[in-house]
Design a protein around this motif. Sequence first.
Motif, PDB file in Angstrom:
ATOM      1  N   PRO A  13       0.985  -1.235  -0.080  1.00 26.51           N
ATOM      2  CA  PRO A  13      -0.009   0.156   0.114  1.00 26.51           C
ATOM      3  C   PRO A  13       0.844   1.332  -0.042  1.00 26.51           C
ATOM      4  CG  PRO A  13      -1.046  -1.720   1.569  1.00 26.51           C
ATOM      5  CD  PRO A  13       0.595  -2.127   1.146  1.00 26.51           C
ATOM      6  N   TRP A  14       2.169   1.337   0.489  1.00 26.61           N
ATOM      7  CA  TRP A  14       2.860   2.424   0.319  1.00 26.61           C
ATOM      8  C   TRP A  14       3.862   2.297  -0.789  1.00 26.61           C
ATOM      9  CZ3 TRP A  14       2.949  -1.493   4.126  1.00 26.61           C
ATOM     10  CH2 TRP A  14       3.916  -2.448   3.849  1.00 26.61           C
ATOM     11  N   GLY A  15       3.615   1.530  -1.618  1.00 21.90           N
ATOM     12  CA  GLY A  15       4.458   1.394  -2.634  1.00 21.90           C
ATOM     13  C   GLY A  15       5.500   0.181  -2.480  1.00 21.90           C
ATOM     14  N   GLY A  16       6.654   0.212  -2.517  1.00 25.00           N
ATOM     15  CA  GLY A  16       7.631  -0.837  -2.370  1.00 25.00           C
ATOM     16  C   GLY A  16       8.982  -0.663  -3.175  1.00 25.00           C
ATOM     17  N   PRO A  17       9.824  -1.565  -3.093  1.00 27.24           N
ATOM     18  CA  PRO A  17       9.739  -2.837  -2.405  1.00 27.24           C
ATOM     19  C   PRO A  17      10.225  -2.705  -0.988  1.00 27.24           C
ATOM     20  CG  PRO A  17      11.812  -2.853  -3.396  1.00 27.24           C
ATOM     21  CD  PRO A  17      11.121  -1.312  -3.824  1.00 27.24           C
ATOM     22  N   ASP A  18      10.596  -1.833  -0.478  1.00 30.31           N
ATOM     23  CA  ASP A  18      11.099  -1.587   1.023  1.00 30.31           C
ATOM     24  C   ASP A  18       9.796  -1.858   1.995  1.00 30.31           C
ATOM     25  OD1 ASP A  18      13.432  -1.339   0.076  1.00 30.31           O
ATOM     26  OD2 ASP A  18      13.270   0.928   0.057  1.00 30.31           O
ATOM     27  N   ILE A  19      10.228  -2.629   3.066  1.00 30.43           N
ATOM     28  CA  ILE A  19       9.130  -3.021   4.165  1.00 30.43           C
ATOM     29  C   ILE A  19       9.484  -2.074   5.358  1.00 30.43           C
ATOM     30  CG2 ILE A  19      10.129  -4.883   5.119  1.00 30.43           C
ATOM     31  CD1 ILE A  19       6.753  -5.391   4.312  1.00 30.43           C
ATOM     32  N   ILE A  20      10.709  -1.464   5.095  1.00 31.64           N
ATOM     33  CA  ILE A  20      11.253  -0.475   6.363  1.00 31.64           C
ATOM     34  C   ILE A  20      11.296   0.885   5.887  1.00 31.64           C
ATOM     35  CG2 ILE A  20      12.879  -0.125   8.022  1.00 31.64           C
ATOM     36  CD1 ILE A  20      13.800  -3.128   7.880  1.00 31.64           C
ATOM     37  N   ASP A  21      10.802   2.018   6.461  1.00 32.43           N
ATOM     38  CA  ASP A  21      11.029   3.183   6.035  1.00 32.43           C
ATOM     39  C   ASP A  21      12.223   3.841   6.104  1.00 32.43           C
ATOM     40  OD1 ASP A  21      11.263   3.954   8.846  1.00 32.43           O
ATOM     41  OD2 ASP A  21       8.898   4.534   8.858  1.00 32.43           O
ATOM     42  N   SER A  22      12.547   5.171   5.973  1.00 31.40           N
ATOM     43  CA  SER A  22      13.913   5.775   6.104  1.00 31.40           C
ATOM     44  C   SER A  22      14.369   5.898   7.492  1.00 31.40           C
ATOM     45  CB  SER A  22      13.931   7.036   5.319  1.00 31.40           C
ATOM     46  OG  SER A  22      12.696   7.821   5.882  1.00 31.40           O
ATOM     47  N   ARG A  23      13.546   5.742   8.463  1.00 34.77           N
ATOM     48  CA  ARG A  23      14.083   5.798   9.707  1.00 34.77           C
ATOM     49  C   ARG A  23      14.266   4.473  10.457  1.00 34.77           C
ATOM     50  NH1 ARG A  23      10.091  10.658  12.363  1.00 34.77           N
ATOM     51  NH2 ARG A  23      10.723  12.107  10.773  1.00 34.77           N
ATOM     52  N   ARG A  40      -7.819 -11.526   2.382  1.00 29.96           N
ATOM     53  CA  ARG A  40      -6.951 -10.714   1.697  1.00 29.96           C
ATOM     54  C   ARG A  40      -5.749  -9.984   2.520  1.00 29.96           C
ATOM     55  NH1 ARG A  40      -5.583  -9.401  -3.574  1.00 29.96           N
ATOM     56  NH2 ARG A  40      -7.376  -9.788  -5.075  1.00 29.96           N
ATOM     57  N   GLY A  41      -4.780  -9.962   1.986  1.00 29.57           N
ATOM     58  CA  GLY A  41      -3.548  -9.170   2.704  1.00 29.57           C
ATOM     59  C   GLY A  41      -2.637  -9.694   3.637  1.00 29.57           C
ATOM     60  N   GLY A  42      -2.734 -10.834   3.712  1.00 24.23           N
ATOM     61  CA  GLY A  42      -1.978 -11.556   4.854  1.00 24.23           C
ATOM     62  C   GLY A  42      -2.092 -11.014   6.267  1.00 24.23           C
ATOM     63  N   SER A  43      -1.109 -11.580   7.226  1.00 19.62           N
ATOM     64  CA  SER A  43      -1.486 -11.381   8.503  1.00 19.62           C
ATOM     65  C   SER A  43      -0.112 -11.294   9.289  1.00 19.62           C
ATOM     66  CB  SER A  43      -2.223 -12.174   9.214  1.00 19.62           C
ATOM     67  OG  SER A  43      -1.399 -13.528   9.524  1.00 19.62           O
ATOM     68  N   TRP A  44      -0.534 -10.918  10.630  1.00 21.56           N
ATOM     69  CA  TRP A  44       0.702 -10.892  11.658  1.00 21.56           C
ATOM     70  C   TRP A  44       1.717 -12.063  11.645  1.00 21.56           C
ATOM     71  CZ3 TRP A  44       1.058 -14.390  15.465  1.00 21.56           C
ATOM     72  CH2 TRP A  44      -0.129 -15.200  15.729  1.00 21.56           C
ATOM     73  N   LYS A  45       1.117 -13.194  11.279  1.00 24.14           N
ATOM     74  CA  LYS A  45       1.872 -14.472  11.476  1.00 24.14           C
ATOM     75  C   LYS A  45       2.687 -14.772  10.041  1.00 24.14           C
ATOM     76  CE  LYS A  45      -1.390 -18.084  10.073  1.00 24.14           C
ATOM     77  NZ  LYS A  45      -0.453 -18.505   8.876  1.00 24.14           N
ATOM     78  N   ASP A  46       2.350 -13.850   8.947  1.00 19.43           N
ATOM     79  CA  ASP A  46       2.998 -14.182   7.679  1.00 19.43           C
ATOM     80  C   ASP A  46       4.250 -13.361   7.290  1.00 19.43           C
ATOM     81  OD1 ASP A  46       0.806 -15.961   6.609  1.00 19.43           O
ATOM     82  OD2 ASP A  46      -0.707 -14.258   6.745  1.00 19.43           O
ATOM     83  N   VAL A  47       5.185 -14.007   6.547  1.00 20.51           N
ATOM     84  CA  VAL A  47       6.237 -13.294   6.062  1.00 20.51           C
ATOM     85  C   VAL A  47       5.960 -12.201   5.032  1.00 20.51           C
ATOM     86  CG1 VAL A  47       7.770 -15.378   6.558  1.00 20.51           C
ATOM     87  CG2 VAL A  47       6.843 -15.036   4.362  1.00 20.51           C
ATOM     88  N   ALA A  48       7.190 -11.097   4.758  1.00 18.94           N
ATOM     89  CA  ALA A  48       6.749 -10.227   4.057  1.00 18.94           C
ATOM     90  C   ALA A  48       6.097 -10.629   2.637  1.00 18.94           C
ATOM     91  CB  ALA A  48       7.990  -9.495   3.567  1.00 18.94           C
ATOM     92  N   SER A  49       6.580 -11.486   1.957  1.00 22.76           N
ATOM     93  CA  SER A  49       6.121 -11.964   0.562  1.00 22.76           C
ATOM     94  C   SER A  49       4.647 -12.564   0.703  1.00 22.76           C
ATOM     95  CB  SER A  49       6.973 -12.961  -0.024  1.00 22.76           C
ATOM     96  OG  SER A  49       6.870 -14.191   0.911  1.00 22.76           O
ATOM     97  N   ARG A  50       4.141 -12.866   1.926  1.00 23.36           N
ATOM     98  CA  ARG A  50       2.660 -13.208   1.969  1.00 23.36           C
ATOM     99  C   ARG A  50       1.778 -11.953   2.644  1.00 23.36           C
ATOM    100  NH1 ARG A  50       1.491 -17.428  -0.991  1.00 23.36           N
ATOM    101  NH2 ARG A  50       2.141 -19.268  -0.123  1.00 23.36           N
ATOM    102  N   ILE A  51       2.444 -10.744   2.551  1.00 24.27           N
ATOM    103  CA  ILE A  51       1.540  -9.450   2.933  1.00 24.27           C
ATOM    104  C   ILE A  51       1.316  -8.404   1.814  1.00 24.27           C
ATOM    105  CG2 ILE A  51       2.004  -9.857   5.485  1.00 24.27           C
ATOM    106  CD1 ILE A  51       3.535  -7.323   5.195  1.00 24.27           C
TER     107      ILE A  51
END
Length: 363
Positions: free
Chosen positions: A234-244, A323-334
């Motif tokens: 939803p924020w674009g990608g591919p980074d799952i961690i922001d600049s901070r 849809r969307g994956g969950s807290w127990k899924d890895v990054a490729s599943r959300i």
Amino acid sequence: MMKLTNYILLLISLVTISGCAMTGINKERDLVGVSTRKTKVSAPPYGMVYIPSGSFVAGASDEDMSKNPFDQKKTIEVSGFFMDQTEISNAQYRQFVEWVKDSLKTDNVSELTYTFEYFDFQQAVENRDADRSSFLIKESVHIYPDTLVWMVDFPNAENTFLVTDYFSSGQYDNYPVVGVSWKQAKAFCAWRTNMYNSYNAKHKKNEAKLTFDLPSEWQWEYASRGKLNQMPYPWGGPDIIDSRGNYRANFKTGYGDYSSDGGTYTVPVKHYKPNAYGLYNMVGNVAEWTVSTFGEAGSIGILNDLNPTYSSYRKNEARKVARGGSWKDVASRILVSSRIGIDQELSNSFTGFRTIASYTIVK
């Protein structure tokens, strides 16, 4: 000069006569149309935002294509609708439970059922010559969440505190409700519809009626993408961690690592930053029920490119899309294109829901 004056007077007389004739409309004779009372939604319902009409490339356009028939891509158009900013929280679902308790005058959770009606449009379309009243289905659904899912899903883990506290304790008020099946989510939608429209009718508010429901999986994906077409998150990608260095969603960050992202299990429904539509946790945290049926008939490759959906109430098509994956899924599943099929009668510790109300604003 006299002739010119007489001519002008004659024209004025003809226009006047014509105008008088036009005002003599007779509803028993003339085709004047039948107008309904003008109503509109003055503002999005509380806690919802408006998702405007638009088109997008749906499906697995942001990951490696596979031989799975569902992993296709297609440009589709979606009409506007309201959508909950957040997943339905424990506190919000508890409002439903308390209403049912009051209406049935019981505190016994095993007795809490909600009876509602729905129309099986898919069956009606396939049997157009049949009496349409036969497709109006009444159903009674037990509505209390299955709090034991925390131990059923993790049989060798110490999760008893979640069984006893997660739904009932105030400290989890703003966490997403889980342990709710697709049918329970549908019952909630029916109750919310009745609550919203009954209040407006009782107080004589000139508001359009709304029908709350689960989104189709394509409405969900369109909203989740937040105006960012063909992006994985939803924020674009591919980074799952922001600049901070902060994680952007709640998911399993590595083997045995559930808490690096800020939540060991679920997190509050307004955690992390919302997408461009103002929607929170559209991936991760909890997967979200949609109205769509999981199966070949619901494959995007054979669906219409205008408001596509396939929702069946047949017992042999009981698997519904989450849809969307969950807290127990890895990054490729959300990813915004992530989807799984779950039986509509089942519940678990990682699936919740949010609702929509279809309403196109005409400019």
